[in-house]
Design an enzyme around this catalytic site. Structure first.
Site, PDB file in Angstrom:
ATOM      1  N   ASP A 141       0.808  -1.227   0.000  1.00  0.00           N
ATOM      2  CA  ASP A 141       0.000   0.000   0.000  1.00  0.00           C
ATOM      3  C   ASP A 141       0.837   1.271   0.000  1.00  0.00           C
ATOM      4  OD1 ASP A 141      -2.386  -1.393   0.022  1.00  0.00           O
ATOM      5  OD2 ASP A 141      -2.395  -1.581   2.204  1.00  0.00           O
ATOM      6  N   GLN A 297      -1.798  -9.147  -6.977  1.00  0.00           N
ATOM      7  CA  GLN A 297      -1.116  -7.859  -6.819  1.00  0.00           C
ATOM      8  C   GLN A 297      -0.029  -7.925  -5.754  1.00  0.00           C
ATOM      9  OE1 GLN A 297      -4.201  -4.399  -6.739  1.00  0.00           O
ATOM     10  NE2 GLN A 297      -5.327  -6.287  -6.529  1.00  0.00           N
TER      11      GLN A 297
END
Lengths: 413, 413
Positions: A141, A297
């Site tokens: 993130d 991802q």
């Protein structure tokens, strides 16, 4: 007296969290330490249950494999230590540290893991323990403060950019108008979704629209953006963060809450991509597909960035050296020296100032109207996705290191 | 008189459909032909609208890029020619063929595309046209009859196997019981889902359960399979074909039809993975996640199989030579000579016997109980996923060839 080091992994997997393990083991050996490097299985949770393995026993070949293996070799946990430092769990941890003769404690993870490092180091200070606690950052993130970026982000960004580029080719083969909505991870921070900008092959290419959680998302504005996009191309590709929300703070994925029951009354979970898919179909009467990039991802070793792998190993190694030099309660952070040529160095930042904070995508890098990312983002992101590792293949597939199932962990060495 | 060749792509994209284009262009040049190779844009649909481009004009470097570029460079269509050969569309096609001085017509695609080749070649026979029509197979589904396998399948299988292997690592990091359901493409044939078997790193590894459309899927049996799986591991990964159906022929994805409206009354589409996710959550009260591998299965150039790329180019080249030698109404098929060492040759099969047929996954390769694939499948599949191409990268991302947007197609050369 000879001390051991213990290292754990915590939070969600990444493609490079194991590279930090390798870096730590190698730095430990290079420092000439005679103690062992123990890996706690399933983070602090496993450590409390005496579940550790000896990483110093890994061969050179195993370490090479580990460096390229995604997810979390040691297993992970989501375990938050209590705020109250007098809780019995703290003495349990420190009893174990003593019994295993641990002098250095490294924890690889994101926000919550830095919180663990913070609390343990504060407990140590309070009780006069000389165990050193160091955090190694890890999150796709990229939302940790006080570091230029986080290990794991570059590989995830490279996965997103190359996968979106391929989906754009796929989405453009028919002449009929279509909308393809790609949902990318990031509940509160849009860093990873912003990386989809790199998928464009030329100015004006798809993905034409990119929406991050940092800008309010309004359906009517989205419809207008789509109409403008259709003036340029028949096949529009849209990238959205899973966490986009309207100005009132309601997540777009909550727009379909009322219907989240299937015919048997089970609760169905729906992402914002799927929700937008039905809205767009209803409004434009064109072919619409939503695609959730999902866990690949964060766990695609095949598309990992070589730069990210090297930097993750570097962070692990730096953490070990910091602990050995007596530092504690700090995180190994990245400081960028220059974009071109790309130069990076490691430094230490206090974990207490990092945990429970969130680094948002900068407002000045979001285009007016909130439907794109500006070019100013490029010098920041480009160095992080450079290079491909030499992959170790076996029978046409990537070879990865794994712990033998049922192999007992070494308990209280 | 010097004739030209026209080639088109039809149906869904694959990672290697463009490699067949390259193979065709190269074989044409090697045969010393002076005519041009035209590419029809968006298949027969574009050809009818005079939309073609000159592939012989591509440079060697562009051809090299094209060979590694996924999806369909020429664009695609889903257009079925009418059964009635007296329909005006046939004379329109043949008028165009005459005006463009086409002697050879190649069509790259699956079932429906072979139907197009069949009809055009029958029309030619009927009207005394000497244009040659050859089909080049292409489908990730591997469901064409009379060929050992189809170009596109090997790359999709490699994508599925390596991605599932990574998802298994990701799904196994926590100690808490969990079920991960991976939905793989294949409405009627389970070839691609079966490839997930290759993801296992050792006997008994995940994905523990694999369900294909060729075996009836019953919820109660599935629950029992899951219970047995939980005896072996806390984290169970299940692979399902999108087209699994119960013994009565009802698709599992239809089990939630009644609830496929969101709160605004829009119709929501739900895959079988998502449907099973809510069933399992309700029954087992464990963490459940469903993952749709989605279009990357068919368009991942980054994970393409080198063997598949080479064979696709070979099929294109063989098709050109067949057409030049006077063959028509045939498909370039693969005949396997041996598994070890892997040897393959090309042959011709009548398109009329291929179109509108479906090659199912063999019943004898499905385990008793229908929840796994037997080892007999391995010698068949393994050769198809071998090797990685040398990828052409640019700034950390794959470089791909694309047609310039707005660049006018050459009309009636």
């Amino acid at each position: 007296m000879m001390k051991n080091l213990v290292i754990g992994q915590s939070g969600g997997p990444t493609a490079v969290i194991n590279a930090s393990l390798c870096g730590a083991v190698q730095a430990w050996k290079e420092a000439g330490q005679e103690g062992r490097v123990y890996g706690m299985l399933n983070g602090i949770e496993g450590f409390l249950a005496d579940q550790v393995t000896d990483l110093t026993a890994l061969s050179e070949e195993e370490l090479k494999l580990l460096r390229l293996t995604p997810a979390a070799y040691l297993g992970s946990c989501r375990f938050k230590l209590p705020e109250d430092l007098t809780d019995a769990v703290y003495s349990a941890v420190f009893d174990n540290l003593r019994e295993m003769n641990i002098g250095y404690f490294l924890y690889v993870g994101g926000n919550d893991s830095m919180d663990t490092v913070d609390k343990l180091s504060r407990f140590a200070a309070r009780t006069g323990s000389d165990v050193r606690f160091i955090g190694i950052p890890k999150t796709i993130d990229n939302d940790l403060v006080l570091t230029d970026h986080t290990p794991g982000f570059g590989s995830a960004a490279k996965y997103v950019a190359s996968t979106v580029r391929e989906i754009v080719l796929d989405a453009s083969v028919y002449q009929q108008r279509s909308v393809t909505i790609i949902e990318i991870m990031g509940r509160h921070a849009g860093w990873l979704t912003a990386a989809s900008k790199l998928a464009r092959k030329y100015e004006g290419d798809n993905p034409i629209l990119i929406y991050l959680p940092e800008a309010p998302f309004e359906l009517e504005a989205f419809y207008q953006d789509l109409e403008h996009a259709f003036e340029k191309t028949a096949n529009v590709v849209v990238c959205v963060s899973e966490g986009i929300a309207d100005a009132g703070g309601t997540f777009i994925c909550e727009y379909s809450d009322a219907a989240k029951l299937d015919s048997f009354g089970h609760k169905m979970l729906t992402g914002c991509g799927e929700v937008l898919e039905s809205f767009v179909r209803d409004r434009f009467h064109v072919k619409v597909r939503s695609i959730e990039l999902n866990v690949s991802q964060r766990c695609s070793g095949m598309l990992a960035s070589r730069t990210d792998i090297e930097e993750s190993a570097m962070a692990g190694a730096f953490g070990v050296r910091a602990a050995l030099s007596g530092e504690t309660g700090k995180m190994a952070a990245f400081q960028r020296i220059s974009d071109v040529p790309y130069e990076l160095s490691c430094c230490l930042e206090p974990v207490g100032r990092i945990c429970n904070q969130e680094k948002k995508f900068p407002a000045e890098w979001i285009s007016e109207g909130g439907s794109d990312v500006t070019d100013s983002f490029l010098p920041y992101i480009l160095p992080l996705i450079q290079g491909e590792p030499k992959r170790i293949m076996e029978n046409g597939l990537p070879r990865y290191l794994y712990r033998q199932p049922g192999a007992a962990a070494r308990i209280k060495p």
